[in-house]
Design an enzyme around this catalytic site. Structure first.
Site, PDB file in Angstrom:
ATOM      1  N   TRP A 121     -31.568 -14.356 -13.647  1.00  0.00           N
ATOM      2  CA  TRP A 121     -31.923 -14.926 -14.950  1.00  0.00           C
ATOM      3  C   TRP A 121     -33.153 -15.825 -14.885  1.00  0.00           C
ATOM      4  CZ3 TRP A 121     -30.559 -11.843 -18.381  1.00  0.00           C
ATOM      5  CH2 TRP A 121     -29.313 -11.223 -18.370  1.00  0.00           C
ATOM      6  N   LYS A 135     -20.594 -15.886 -23.577  1.00  0.00           N
ATOM      7  CA  LYS A 135     -19.861 -16.255 -22.365  1.00  0.00           C
ATOM      8  C   LYS A 135     -18.819 -17.330 -22.676  1.00  0.00           C
ATOM      9  CE  LYS A 135     -23.270 -13.883 -20.412  1.00  0.00           C
ATOM     10  NZ  LYS A 135     -24.670 -14.063 -20.079  1.00  0.00           N
ATOM     11  N   ASP A 192     -31.109 -23.127 -18.945  1.00  0.00           N
ATOM     12  CA  ASP A 192     -30.340 -21.978 -19.435  1.00  0.00           C
ATOM     13  C   ASP A 192     -28.885 -22.253 -19.046  1.00  0.00           C
ATOM     14  OD1 ASP A 192     -29.088 -19.580 -19.915  1.00  0.00           O
ATOM     15  OD2 ASP A 192     -30.500 -18.345 -18.769  1.00  0.00           O
TER      16      ASP A 192
HETATM   17  C1  LIG Z   1     -25.936 -13.539 -20.025  1.00  0.00           C
HETATM   18  C2  LIG Z   1     -27.034 -14.436 -19.623  1.00  0.00           C
HETATM   19  C3  LIG Z   1     -28.335 -14.297 -20.158  1.00  0.00           C
HETATM   20  C4  LIG Z   1     -28.699 -13.179 -21.112  1.00  0.00           C
HETATM   21  O1  LIG Z   1     -28.112 -13.361 -22.333  1.00  0.00           O
HETATM   22  P1  LIG Z   1     -28.428 -12.377 -23.567  1.00  0.00           P
HETATM   23  O2  LIG Z   1     -27.710 -13.091 -24.669  1.00  0.00           O
HETATM   24  O3  LIG Z   1     -27.843 -11.053 -23.233  1.00  0.00           O
HETATM   25  O4  LIG Z   1     -29.889 -12.325 -23.760  1.00  0.00           O
HETATM   26  C5  LIG Z   1     -29.294 -15.199 -19.779  1.00  0.00           C
HETATM   27  N1  LIG Z   1     -29.017 -16.194 -18.916  1.00  0.00           N
HETATM   28  C6  LIG Z   1     -27.791 -16.356 -18.386  1.00  0.00           C
HETATM   29  C7  LIG Z   1     -27.535 -17.479 -17.428  1.00  0.00           C
HETATM   30  C8  LIG Z   1     -26.761 -15.480 -18.720  1.00  0.00           C
HETATM   31  O5  LIG Z   1     -25.543 -15.638 -18.188  1.00  0.00           O
END
Ligand SMILES: *Cc1c(COP(=O)(O)O)cnc(C)c1O
Length: 360
Positions: free
Chosen positions: A102, A196, A172
């Site tokens: 990521w 999540k 993030d």
């Molecule tokens: C799942 C995830 C993403 C991507 O998320 P999307 O909503 O599919 O764009 C980005 N960063 C982390 C840490 C993630 O777990």
């Protein structure tokens, strides 16, 4: 069919109580005479929903008054572009700690708009740890400092965040927002895709310090401009209304459990149950440095590929699903987000014990 224990990394398990409440209100929401899905985003009923969602999140995370909360679409991935477009108008330098898939994606976008200084990386050991950082490598004048607080695929998390002084720290938090107590005032921006730890896919939450709003690059598309969304209280266009409603229900559920401190205790207990068993097992292993282990995403391996395949074939028969590791790393991974009950983790460990006995 009864509900299974779903260890998916995302979209992920939601609290059963929340799903039942949503089901009860699905066709007619309170006295609105219609579903939340059918409601105008400018109606009084929806205004109450979005405002309570924001109030609850502020309360849960103790978000200071000088931060805005934005309810957006586009997933966490859109933030990889939105952040540089909004923060790199004059100064185009970004410091970043590279911890996996990521951050790699975020790096690719940063490089389109600015220059990237990688302050630390754990690539040398398959991203199995969080790098110790050397402050002398920090740029004195970066526009922001970027990290991923929990690495969903690799299974690492920060237990302490870099001290970046005047440089805004951008995180993030897609896979560990609301899972443990964090001091929002240490961050310039926190963002998370909802699927999540918050609700269904389609909603992205951005928590942003006010002074970082309103400095976008001229090329920034209107839908990518934080100022537009902040000025319009996330109603510039149609926001993901049902996702916002679901987030509200999840926040209410979380509050009842004792808020984030209560949830953190439960999450630590769940993670301990799983890691303790793995660390004492002769068959299963965690590839992650102990001090940096995620309490949300737990990757593990078995002694052979054949055993891993057999494990992944048999687990669903015991009602334990979505345990395969990410396609880029293989092995197994149990995502044990807020909504995964402790019973699910206990059942997984019982299954692993039995599997280990039966396959000696
Ligand atoms: C799942 C995830 C993403 C991507 O998320 P999307 O909503 O599919 O764009 C980005 N960063 C982390 C840490 C993630 O777990």
């Amino acid at each position: 069919m009864t509900r299974v224990y779903n260890f998916s990394a995302g979209p992920a398990v939601l609290p059963e109580a929340v799903l039942k409440q949503a089901a009860n209100e699905l066709v007619e929401y309170k006295d609105a005479g219609m579903s939340v899905m059918e409601m105008s985003h400018r109606s009084k009923a929806f205004d109450d929903i979005i405002q309570s969602t924001e109030t609850l999140l502020r309360e849960l995370m103790k978000i200071p008054a000088n931060y805005k909360i934005l309810f957006l679409q586009g997933g966490a991935s859109s933030q990889f572009s939105m952040i540089p477009m909004n923060l790199l108008k004059d100064n185009k330098k970004v410091d970043l700690i590279h911890t996996g898939t990521w951050t790699k994606k975020a790096m690719e976008e940063i490089k389109r708009y600015g220059s990237l200084n990688i302050v630390g990386t754990s690539e040398d050991k398959n991203f199995s740890y969080i790098p110790k950082i050397d402050k002398s490598k920090f740029s004195k004048d970066a526009s922001y400092f970027y990290i991923c607080s929990n690495n969903t695929i690799e299974g690492t998390r920060y237990t302490a965040f870099p001290e970046t002084g005047n440089i805004p720290l951008v995180a993030d938090m897609s896979s560990n927002i609301l899972s443990e107590v964090m001091d929002v005032s240490k961050f310039g921006i926190i963002f998370a895709g909802a699927q999540k730890n918050i609700g269904p896919a389609g909603l992205t939450i951005v928590i942003i310090r006010e002074d970082l709003i309103g400095k976008s690059m001229d090329i920034t598309p209107v839908m990518f401009n934080y100022a537009i969304h902040a000025e319009n209280k996330s109603l510039y266009n149609t926001p993901p209304t049902y996702g916002i409603y679901m987030a509200k229900l999840v926040f209410e559920w979380l509050k009842q459990l004792g808020g984030i401190p209560g949830m953190q205790k439960i999450n630590e207990d769940k993670a301990n149950i799983l890691y303790n068993y793995i660390d004492n097992s002769a068959m299963f292993k965690s590839p992650i440095a102990k001090e940096d282990r995620s309490i949300m995403n737990v990757p593990f391996t078995a002694t052979t590929k054949e055993l891993e395949e057999k494990f992944l074939k048999e687990a669903p028969k015991a009602g334990l699903v979505q345990l395969a590791g990410h396609r880029s790393v293989g092995g197994m991974r149990a995502s044990i987000y807020n909504a995964m009950p402790v019973e699910g983790v206990k059942k997984l460990v019982d299954f692993m014990k039995k599997f280990e006995m039966d396959n000696k």
